[in-house]
Design a protein around this motif. Structure first.
Motif, PDB file in Angstrom:
ATOM      1  N   UNK A   1     -53.449  24.092  77.292  1.00 22.04           N
ATOM      2  CA  UNK A   1     -53.207  24.053  78.733  1.00 22.04           C
ATOM      3  C   UNK A   1     -53.692  22.784  79.430  1.00 22.04           C
ATOM      4  N   UNK A   2     -54.398  21.898  78.729  1.00 23.90           N
ATOM      5  CA  UNK A   2     -54.809  20.647  79.326  1.00 23.90           C
ATOM      6  C   UNK A   2     -55.956  20.791  80.315  1.00 23.90           C
ATOM      7  N   UNK A   3     -56.135  19.773  81.146  1.00 22.56           N
ATOM      8  CA  UNK A   3     -57.302  19.689  82.036  1.00 22.56           C
ATOM      9  C   UNK A   3     -57.068  20.126  83.477  1.00 22.56           C
ATOM     10  N   UNK A   4     -55.797  20.256  83.861  1.00 22.96           N
ATOM     11  CA  UNK A   4     -55.490  20.434  85.276  1.00 22.96           C
ATOM     12  C   UNK A   4     -56.240  21.593  85.922  1.00 22.96           C
ATOM     13  N   UNK A   5     -56.240  22.756  85.270  1.00 22.49           N
ATOM     14  CA  UNK A   5     -56.942  23.929  85.809  1.00 22.49           C
ATOM     15  C   UNK A   5     -57.811  24.545  84.725  1.00 22.49           C
TER      16      UNK A   5
END
Length: 421
Positions: free
Chosen positions: A345-349
Motif C-alpha cells: 500500500x505504500x506510504x501515503x496512508x
C-alpha cells in the motif's frame, strides 16, 4: 583536516524507539507472568483471575489500535506518547498497592490504552517516516529491545520479588518504566523529519526522480475496497496465532516428561531466537526483499514447531534448536506485517492502514492463548495445537505469496496505487 560527519537525527530517533520497547514490552509484558503466583496467593484468588488483566489489555489494544493512526494525525505524537508512558508507568507501578483483583482489571484497561501507542502504533510509523534506507534493519534492531529488555529485567524482577516482595517490586519497575521512556518521549521523539526541517535518512534532495514515489500509495478508504487489505488482515492474524503457541511450549514439554529446568531452557532459546530473529528478518527484507523474507522467517517457525513436536524422538539437542528456530519465526509476528503493508500500500496512508491491520494480531493473541488452552484441556495433549499451528504457518506463507503476486499484477509501479478492478 578531518571533518567529523554529524550523526543524522534519525539515529537518535532509533535509540528512542529502542528505549520505548525496552521499557514497555521489556518490563510491562515480559515481567508480568513473574508476579501472577505471588499476587494470586496473597489476594486469595486463582491465577487465571489475575491473568485476565493481561487479556483485557490485549482486547483494549485490539479495539483501539484501528483508530491510532487517525489519533496520530490529530494529536502531537510527543504529547501522546508522553501521556501513554506516564499512564503505563503509573498503572504498572500502582499494582503494588492493589488489594482487589478488580483494580488489576482497571489497570489492564489503562495499560491497553497506553500500550496501543507505546508498543504497537508508534515505533513502526516513526521508523518508516525517518528511514528511507535501511528501514527494515533499523525497525528490526529496535524490536530486538523487546527481548533485550525482558532478558535484563526479568531476572531483576524475579530477584526483587523474592527479596522485597511483589508490592515494592511493582513500584520499583513502574519507576524504571518512566525513567526509560519519558526522557525520550519528551525531548527527542518527533513524528517525522519535517518537524525539524530535516530530510529522512537516505532521502534524496527535492526533485530527485526516486523520491517522486516516496509519499505515493493508497489511502485507507481505497485500501478497504481492495482484497489485498483483507488478505493482509488475515495474514497478520495468522502470525498472531503463531505467537500465542509460545505461551504453551513449557507446559507441552512438561506434559511430555521433560524437566521444568529443561523447559525453561527451551523458553530461553525461544527468546534468543526472537531477539536475534528481529534483526535478521529486518536485514533480510532490506537485502533480498519481502518475498524471500516471508519464506525464511515463517519457514524457521515451521522447522521449530516440527522439532518441538517430535522432541521425544529427536532428543534434547534438537529441542534447543527447535526453540531457537521457532523464536525466529516468532519474531515475524511484529515485523512482517509492517513490511508487507509498506510493499502493498505504500506510504501515503501507511499509519492508518498499519494500525487497522495490526489489530488482527492483537485479537489473535487475546483469543488464541485461551483457545489453545481449551484444546489442551479437552484433548489432554498439545499435539493437535501444534499441528494446527503448522497449518497456520503454511497458510501464512501461501497467503503472503498470493498477496504479493496479486499486488504485482495490479500495481504498475511500487508504492504508487492499487488497481481495485
Amino acid at each position: 583536516m578531518i571533518v567529523k560527519k554529524k550523526v543524522h537525527y534519525a539515529w537518535w530517533i532509533a535509540v528512542s524507539c529502542c528505549a520505548l520497547y525496552a521499557g514497555s514490552v521489556g518490563i510491562i509484558v515480559s515481567c508480568a507472568g513473574l508476579f501472577y503466583k505471588s499476587v494470586s496467593s496473597e489476594l486469595g484468588v486463582g491465577t487465571a483471575d489475575i491473568v485476565f488483566y493481561t487479556t483485557l489489555m490485549y482486547l483494549v489494544i485490539t479495539f483501539t489500535l484501528p483508530f491510532a493512526g487517525k489519533v496520530f494525525s490529530i494529536i502531537n505524537i510527543r504529547f501522546l506518547l508522553t501521556i501513554s508512558a506516564i499512564t503505563a508507568a503509573l498503572a504498572f507501578g500502582l499494582m503494588g498497592t492493589f488489594t482487589s483483583v478488580y483494580q488489576f482489571y482497571i489497570a489492564g484497561v489503562l495499560l491497553g490504552l497506553a500500550n496501543t501507542f507505546l508498543i504497537y502504533a508508534a515505533v513502526p510509523i516513526i521508523i518508516n517516516n525517518w528511514f528511507k534506507e535501511k528501514m527494515g534493519t533499523v525497525l528490526g534492531l529496535c524490536m530486538t529491545f523487546m527481548g533485550i529488555g525482558g532478558a535484563i529485567f526479568a531476572p531483576i524482577a524475579g530477584y526483587l520479588i523474592d527479596t522485597i516482595g511483589w508490592r515494592y517490586s511493582y513500584i520499583f519497575l513502574g519507576i524504571v518504566v518512566a525513567i526509560l521512556t519519558l526522557p525520550f518521549t519528551i525531548f527527542i521523539i518527533r513524528k517525522e523529519p519535517k518537524d525539524l526541517n530535516l530530510r529522512a535518512y537516505g532521502e534524496k534532495p527535492p526533485g530527485h526522480n526516486k523520491d517522486l514515489l516516496t509519499d505515493a500509495g493508497t489511502t485507507l478508504k481505497d485500501a478497504y475496497k481492495s482484497i489485498l487489505f483483507y488478505s493482509l488482515f488475515i495474514f497478520t492474524g495468522l502470525l498472531g496465532l503463531q505467537v500465542t503457541v509460545s505461551f504453551h511450549i513449557p507446559n507441552h514439554l512438561q506434559t511430555e516428561g521433560f524437566s521444568t529446568t529443561l523447559a525453561a531452557s527451551v523458553v530461553t532459546m525461544v527468546m534468543i531466537g526472537q531477539t536475534s530473529g528481529k534483526f535478521i528478518i529486518g536485514w533480510l527484507n532490506d537485502k533480498f526483499g519481502i518475498k524471500l523474507t516471508n519464506v525464511i522467517g515463517i519457514g524457521s517457525g515451521i522447522i521449530g514447531i516440527l522439532l518441538i513436536l517430535f522432541s521425544n524422538v529427536l532428543g534434547s539437542v534438537f529441542l534447543y534448536i527447535g526453540g531457537l528456530t521457532f523464536g525466529i519465526g516468532y519474531s515475524t509476528g511484529t515485523l512482517l506485517p509492517p513490511f508487507m503493508i509498506k510493499t502493498v500500500f505504500g506510504n501515503k496512508d501507511y499509519a492508518s492502514i498499519y494500525t487497522v491491520i495490526m489489530s488482527a494480531s492483537t485479537l489473535a493473541i487475546a483469543l488464541g492463548t485461551t483457545i489453545f488452552g481449551f484444546v489442551y484441556d479437552i484433548t489432554g495433549s498439545y499435539y493437535s495445537v501444534f499441528l494446527a499451528v503448522l497449518f497456520i504457518q503454511i497458510g501464512a506463507i501461501l497467503l503472503s505469496l498470493i498477496t504479493l503476486r496479486k499486488r504485482q499484477a495490479t500495481v504498475q509501479f511500487p508504492n504508487v496505487r492499487i488497481n481495485h478492478h
